[in-house]
Design a protein around this motif. Sequence first.
Motif, PDB file in Angstrom:
ATOM      1  N   PRO A   1     -19.517  -1.098  16.387  1.00  0.00           N
ATOM      2  CA  PRO A   1     -18.111  -0.752  16.161  1.00  0.00           C
ATOM      3  C   PRO A   1     -17.548  -0.067  17.405  1.00  0.00           C
ATOM      4  CG  PRO A   1     -19.521   0.839  15.079  1.00  0.00           C
ATOM      5  CD  PRO A   1     -20.427  -0.204  15.659  1.00  0.00           C
ATOM      6  N   GLU A   2     -16.284  -0.296  17.674  1.00  0.00           N
ATOM      7  CA  GLU A   2     -15.639   0.366  18.809  1.00  0.00           C
ATOM      8  C   GLU A   2     -15.655   1.883  18.623  1.00  0.00           C
ATOM      9  OE1 GLU A   2     -11.990  -1.074  21.381  1.00  0.00           O
ATOM     10  OE2 GLU A   2     -11.301  -0.274  19.443  1.00  0.00           O
ATOM     11  N   HIS A   3     -15.416   2.318  17.386  1.00  0.00           N
ATOM     12  CA  HIS A   3     -15.503   3.740  17.023  1.00  0.00           C
ATOM     13  C   HIS A   3     -16.407   3.837  15.801  1.00  0.00           C
ATOM     14  CE1 HIS A   3     -12.236   4.624  19.785  1.00  0.00           C
ATOM     15  NE2 HIS A   3     -11.586   3.613  19.256  1.00  0.00           N
ATOM     16  N   LYS A   4     -17.324   4.787  15.827  1.00  0.00           N
ATOM     17  CA  LYS A   4     -18.293   4.897  14.724  1.00  0.00           C
ATOM     18  C   LYS A   4     -17.689   5.484  13.448  1.00  0.00           C
ATOM     19  CE  LYS A   4     -22.518   4.816  17.320  1.00  0.00           C
ATOM     20  NZ  LYS A   4     -23.073   3.570  16.864  1.00  0.00           N
ATOM     21  N   THR A   5     -16.638   6.291  13.576  1.00  0.00           N
ATOM     22  CA  THR A   5     -15.997   6.886  12.400  1.00  0.00           C
ATOM     23  C   THR A   5     -14.484   6.887  12.584  1.00  0.00           C
ATOM     24  OG1 THR A   5     -16.113   9.125  13.274  1.00  0.00           O
ATOM     25  CG2 THR A   5     -17.937   8.414  11.868  1.00  0.00           C
ATOM     26  N   ASP A   6     -13.810   7.015  11.463  1.00  0.00           N
ATOM     27  CA  ASP A   6     -12.355   7.114  11.458  1.00  0.00           C
ATOM     28  C   ASP A   6     -11.969   7.948  10.245  1.00  0.00           C
ATOM     29  OD1 ASP A   6      -9.704   6.734  12.112  1.00  0.00           O
ATOM     30  OD2 ASP A   6      -9.643   4.625  11.550  1.00  0.00           O
ATOM     31  N   THR A   7     -10.929   8.708  10.365  1.00  0.00           N
ATOM     32  CA  THR A   7     -10.396   9.439   9.224  1.00  0.00           C
ATOM     33  C   THR A   7      -9.059   8.806   8.874  1.00  0.00           C
ATOM     34  OG1 THR A   7     -11.488  11.470   9.912  1.00  0.00           O
ATOM     35  CG2 THR A   7      -9.667  11.689   8.352  1.00  0.00           C
ATOM     36  N   VAL A   8      -8.944   8.359   7.623  1.00  0.00           N
ATOM     37  CA  VAL A   8      -7.753   7.632   7.189  1.00  0.00           C
ATOM     38  C   VAL A   8      -7.109   8.342   6.007  1.00  0.00           C
ATOM     39  CG1 VAL A   8      -8.686   5.423   7.992  1.00  0.00           C
ATOM     40  CG2 VAL A   8      -9.020   6.098   5.624  1.00  0.00           C
ATOM     41  N   THR A   9      -5.835   8.100   5.860  1.00  0.00           N
ATOM     42  CA  THR A   9      -5.114   8.569   4.680  1.00  0.00           C
ATOM     43  C   THR A   9      -5.368   7.563   3.568  1.00  0.00           C
ATOM     44  OG1 THR A   9      -3.408   9.618   6.023  1.00  0.00           O
ATOM     45  CG2 THR A   9      -2.833   9.114   3.739  1.00  0.00           C
ATOM     46  N   VAL A  10      -5.770   8.044   2.404  1.00  0.00           N
ATOM     47  CA  VAL A  10      -6.004   7.160   1.267  1.00  0.00           C
ATOM     48  C   VAL A  10      -4.704   6.395   0.983  1.00  0.00           C
ATOM     49  CG1 VAL A  10      -6.537   7.076  -1.210  1.00  0.00           C
ATOM     50  CG2 VAL A  10      -7.812   8.624   0.293  1.00  0.00           C
ATOM     51  N   GLY A  11      -4.831   5.080   0.871  1.00  0.00           N
ATOM     52  CA  GLY A  11      -3.677   4.219   0.601  1.00  0.00           C
ATOM     53  C   GLY A  11      -3.016   3.658   1.849  1.00  0.00           C
ATOM     54  N   ALA A  12      -3.326   4.190   3.026  1.00  0.00           N
ATOM     55  CA  ALA A  12      -2.708   3.705   4.265  1.00  0.00           C
ATOM     56  C   ALA A  12      -3.579   2.615   4.889  1.00  0.00           C
ATOM     57  CB  ALA A  12      -2.529   4.854   5.253  1.00  0.00           C
ATOM     58  N   ARG A  13      -2.928   1.610   5.429  1.00  0.00           N
ATOM     59  CA  ARG A  13      -3.657   0.550   6.132  1.00  0.00           C
ATOM     60  C   ARG A  13      -4.210   1.089   7.439  1.00  0.00           C
ATOM     61  NH1 ARG A  13      -1.012  -5.229   5.277  1.00  0.00           N
ATOM     62  NH2 ARG A  13      -0.317  -4.945   3.152  1.00  0.00           N
ATOM     63  N   ASP A  14      -5.384   0.588   7.796  1.00  0.00           N
ATOM     64  CA  ASP A  14      -5.992   0.988   9.066  1.00  0.00           C
ATOM     65  C   ASP A  14      -6.752  -0.214   9.618  1.00  0.00           C
ATOM     66  OD1 ASP A  14      -6.857   2.495  11.248  1.00  0.00           O
ATOM     67  OD2 ASP A  14      -7.311   4.231  10.007  1.00  0.00           O
ATOM     68  N   MET A  15      -7.192  -0.086  10.859  1.00  0.00           N
ATOM     69  CA  MET A  15      -7.910  -1.173  11.501  1.00  0.00           C
ATOM     70  C   MET A  15      -9.115  -0.629  12.245  1.00  0.00           C
ATOM     71  SD  MET A  15      -6.635  -4.138  14.162  1.00  0.00           S
ATOM     72  CE  MET A  15      -6.088  -3.033  15.433  1.00  0.00           C
ATOM     73  N   ALA A  16     -10.221  -1.350  12.115  1.00  0.00           N
ATOM     74  CA  ALA A  16     -11.428  -1.054  12.886  1.00  0.00           C
ATOM     75  C   ALA A  16     -11.730  -2.287  13.729  1.00  0.00           C
ATOM     76  CB  ALA A  16     -12.598  -0.752  11.959  1.00  0.00           C
TER      77      ALA A  16
ATOM     78  N   THR B   1       0.853  -1.188   0.000  1.00  0.00           N
ATOM     79  CA  THR B   1       0.000   0.000   0.000  1.00  0.00           C
ATOM     80  C   THR B   1       0.886   1.234   0.000  1.00  0.00           C
ATOM     81  OG1 THR B   1      -0.133   0.025   2.406  1.00  0.00           O
ATOM     82  CG2 THR B   1      -1.852  -1.182   1.248  1.00  0.00           C
ATOM     83  N   VAL B   2       0.388   2.261  -0.652  1.00  0.00           N
ATOM     84  CA  VAL B   2       1.141   3.515  -0.738  1.00  0.00           C
ATOM     85  C   VAL B   2       0.232   4.656  -0.295  1.00  0.00           C
ATOM     86  CG1 VAL B   2       2.443   5.070  -2.242  1.00  0.00           C
ATOM     87  CG2 VAL B   2       2.486   2.602  -2.669  1.00  0.00           C
ATOM     88  N   PRO B   3       0.458   5.178   0.914  1.00  0.00           N
ATOM     89  CA  PRO B   3      -0.354   6.309   1.378  1.00  0.00           C
ATOM     90  C   PRO B   3      -0.148   7.533   0.496  1.00  0.00           C
ATOM     91  CG  PRO B   3       0.868   5.301   3.182  1.00  0.00           C
ATOM     92  CD  PRO B   3       1.402   4.708   1.918  1.00  0.00           C
ATOM     93  N   VAL B   4      -1.232   8.269   0.269  1.00  0.00           N
ATOM     94  CA  VAL B   4      -1.180   9.489  -0.529  1.00  0.00           C
ATOM     95  C   VAL B   4      -1.253  10.668   0.452  1.00  0.00           C
ATOM     96  CG1 VAL B   4      -2.264  10.831  -2.355  1.00  0.00           C
ATOM     97  CG2 VAL B   4      -2.314   8.326  -2.453  1.00  0.00           C
TER      98      VAL B   4
END
Length: 191
Positions: A88-103, A62-65
Amino acid sequence: MTLAIDPRAELSRKHRKVARFATVAALASLGMGFAAVPLYRMFCQATGYGGTTMRVSADTKTVPVAGKLMSIRFDSNVTPGMPWDFYPEHKTDTVTVGARDMAIFIARNMSDKPITGTATFNVTPEEAGAYFSKIQCFCFTQQTLKPGEEIRMPVLYFVDPKILNDPDAKKIQEITLSYTFYPVEQDAKQR
């Protein structure tokens, strides 16, 4: 000398031919009926059609933008009558496009019996399905919870940077990942 053709024999031969054709058509229809769901699921997973997310392996690069953020909203449901709390533990999250994240999603069996469930999912807007890639997910895996038991279920994901170049999807600023838990059939029959 001419041989006479028995009209009844000719009619009987035609009837057998039609019967064979009808049998083959019925068997083919039956086979397609059983194959339709898995084939449709594979089609949706391959194309992102209908908000179906893409599945990728853990070693996918993955390549974060930098500077390109996306809001992810998490939604959870259980079918009516299923005695689970699921959220869900958190109802929303803001992520960087291309970056891995976890919910993290949490499920708790509120009944006095073990319950086995399985989750289905979708992504909205539908155009985002082709770009929402899941690395690890609890969907389509049976989860058995004892009475009062609670589990935490991770979802590892990323938003593919290709979404930024798709004219139909590049203006999307929020993606919703929604799960619904259903009781597995043998548990549904016991109630």
